[in-house]
Design a protein around this motif. Structure first.
Motif, short mmCIF file in Angstrom:
data_model
loop_
_atom_site.label_atom_id
_atom_site.label_comp_id
_atom_site.label_asym_id
_atom_site.label_seq_id
_atom_site.Cartn_x
_atom_site.Cartn_y
_atom_site.Cartn_z
N LEU A 121 0.86 -1.19 0.00
CA LEU A 121 0.00 0.00 0.00
C LEU A 121 0.89 1.24 0.00
O LEU A 121 1.57 1.52 0.99
N VAL A 122 0.89 1.94 -1.13
CA VAL A 122 1.69 3.15 -1.25
C VAL A 122 0.72 4.34 -1.26
O VAL A 122 -0.29 4.32 -1.98
N ASN A 123 1.00 5.33 -0.43
CA ASN A 123 0.12 6.50 -0.25
C ASN A 123 -1.32 6.09 0.09
O ASN A 123 -2.28 6.61 -0.49
N PRO A 124 -1.49 5.15 1.05
CA PRO A 124 -2.84 4.64 1.34
C PRO A 124 -3.72 5.66 2.08
O PRO A 124 -3.21 6.49 2.84
N GLU A 125 -5.03 5.54 1.80
CA GLU A 125 -6.03 6.35 2.51
C GLU A 125 -7.16 5.42 2.93
O GLU A 125 -7.52 4.53 2.17
N LEU A 126 -7.71 5.68 4.12
CA LEU A 126 -8.92 4.95 4.53
C LEU A 126 -10.08 5.61 3.83
O LEU A 126 -10.28 6.81 3.96
N VAL A 127 -10.85 4.86 3.04
CA VAL A 127 -11.97 5.48 2.34
C VAL A 127 -13.32 5.10 2.95
O VAL A 127 -14.31 5.78 2.73
N GLU A 128 -13.35 4.01 3.73
CA GLU A 128 -14.61 3.62 4.34
C GLU A 128 -14.33 2.76 5.56
O GLU A 128 -13.42 1.92 5.53
N THR A 129 -15.08 2.99 6.64
CA THR A 129 -15.00 2.10 7.80
C THR A 129 -16.41 1.83 8.29
O THR A 129 -17.34 2.59 8.01
N ASP A 130 -16.57 0.71 9.01
CA ASP A 130 -17.89 0.38 9.54
C ASP A 130 -17.72 -0.50 10.78
O ASP A 130 -16.77 -1.28 10.88
N GLY A 131 -18.68 -0.39 11.69
CA GLY A 131 -18.71 -1.26 12.86
C GLY A 131 -17.61 -0.96 13.85
O GLY A 131 -16.89 0.05 13.73
N GLU A 132 -17.49 -1.82 14.85
CA GLU A 132 -16.46 -1.63 15.87
C GLU A 132 -16.00 -2.99 16.39
O GLU A 132 -16.77 -3.94 16.45
N GLN A 133 -14.72 -3.07 16.72
CA GLN A 133 -14.18 -4.23 17.42
C GLN A 133 -13.28 -3.69 18.52
O GLN A 133 -12.69 -2.63 18.39
N CYS A 134 -13.19 -4.43 19.62
CA CYS A 134 -12.27 -4.06 20.68
C CYS A 134 -11.51 -5.31 21.07
O CYS A 134 -12.12 -6.30 21.47
N GLY A 135 -10.20 -5.30 20.87
CA GLY A 135 -9.43 -6.50 21.15
C GLY A 135 -7.96 -6.20 21.30
O GLY A 135 -7.53 -5.05 21.22
N PRO A 136 -7.18 -7.28 21.52
CA PRO A 136 -5.75 -7.11 21.73
C PRO A 136 -5.02 -6.70 20.46
O PRO A 136 -5.36 -7.16 19.37
N GLU A 137 -4.06 -5.82 20.62
CA GLU A 137 -3.29 -5.35 19.48
C GLU A 137 -1.84 -5.21 19.90
O GLU A 137 -1.55 -4.75 21.00
N GLY A 138 -0.94 -5.62 19.02
CA GLY A 138 0.48 -5.49 19.29
C GLY A 138 1.16 -4.76 18.16
O GLY A 138 0.54 -4.43 17.15
N CYS A 139 2.46 -4.50 18.32
CA CYS A 139 3.21 -3.76 17.31
C CYS A 139 4.66 -4.20 17.38
O CYS A 139 5.22 -4.32 18.47
N LEU A 140 5.27 -4.42 16.23
CA LEU A 140 6.68 -4.82 16.19
C LEU A 140 7.58 -3.76 16.82
O LEU A 140 8.68 -4.06 17.27
N SER A 141 7.08 -2.52 16.89
CA SER A 141 7.86 -1.44 17.48
C SER A 141 7.62 -1.28 18.99
O SER A 141 8.21 -0.41 19.63
#
Ligand code: CO
Length: 160
Positions: free
Chosen positions: A73-93
Motif C-alpha cells: 500500500l503506497v500512499n494509502p487512505e482509509l476510504v470507508e469504515t464500519d462497525g467496531e471491534q475491541c481487542g488485543p493489538e500489538g506492534c513490532l515497534s
C-alpha cells in the motif's frame, strides 16, 4: 534477503508524519522488497516504512490466511469504515506488549501499487485492524496512544 532493523518506541522516526511517495522507482521497489523480507522474518501482520526509519507513506499488510500474501500500500487512505471491534493489538515497534484497542470492524483502503496504479482493498476483523494500525504509523501514531490499557501478564498467559 534484505532485512531492515525495526525501530522501537522511543525512536523519533516513529512519531513523525510521513511524506507521500512521488517516485515509483527502483529505490521504492527495493524498500518494498526489504520490508516484505523484514515482515516475514518478524512474524508480524503489518509493517510501515517509518518502522524501518523511512519517513514515506508505505505500508505492507499480510492478508494471507496460511501462507504469507503481502499487499503493498503506497500512499494509502482509509476510504470507508464500519462497525467496531475491541481487542488485543500489538506492534513490532512495541515488543512484548499488547493493548486493548477499539477499531472499526471493517475498513476499505485506497492505495497505489509499486507502479503507481491506484486500487482498493477491503477487509474485516484482523485485516481492518491492521489497516488502521499501519496507516496510523504514517501519521506518527502508535496504538499505545489510542488503547484503553495494556493487557496484564495474566491476561496474556491466559490467551495461550
Ligand atoms: Co505497529
Amino acid at each position: 534477503m534484505g532485512l531492515r532493523k525495526i525501530l522501537t518506541d522511543q525512536e523519533p522516526a516513529l512519531h513523525k508524519v510521513c511524506k507521500p511517495v512521488t517516485s515509483f522507482d527502483k529505490k521504492l521497489h527495493k524498500l518494498l522488497d526489504d520490508m516484505a523480507d523484514t515482515l516475514i522474518d518478524s512474524g508480524g501482520v503489518g509493517l510501515a516504512a517509518p518502522q524501518v526509519g523511512i519517513l514515506r507513506r508505505v505500508v505492507l499488510v499480510d492478508v494471507g490466511a496460511e501462507e504469507p500474501d503481502i499487499i503493498e500500500l503506497v500512499n494509502p487512505e482509509l476510504v470507508e469504515t464500519d462497525g467496531e471491534q475491541c481487542g488485543p493489538e500489538g506492534c513490532l515497534s512495541v515488543p512484548g506488549k499488547y493493548g486493548l484497542v477499539r477499531r472499526p470492524n471493517y475498513a476499505k483502503v485506497r492505495a497505489q501499487d509499486r507502479n503507481g496504479d491506484w486500487y482498493e482493498y477491503e477487509g474485516e476483523e484482523l485485516i481492518a485492524r491492521c489497516f488502521c494500525h499501519e496507516l496510523d504509523h504514517l501519521d506518527g501514531i502508535l496504538y499505545t496512544e489510542k488503547m484503553d490499557r495494556f493487557l496484564t501478564e495474566e491476561e496474556l498467559t491466559a490467551d495461550q
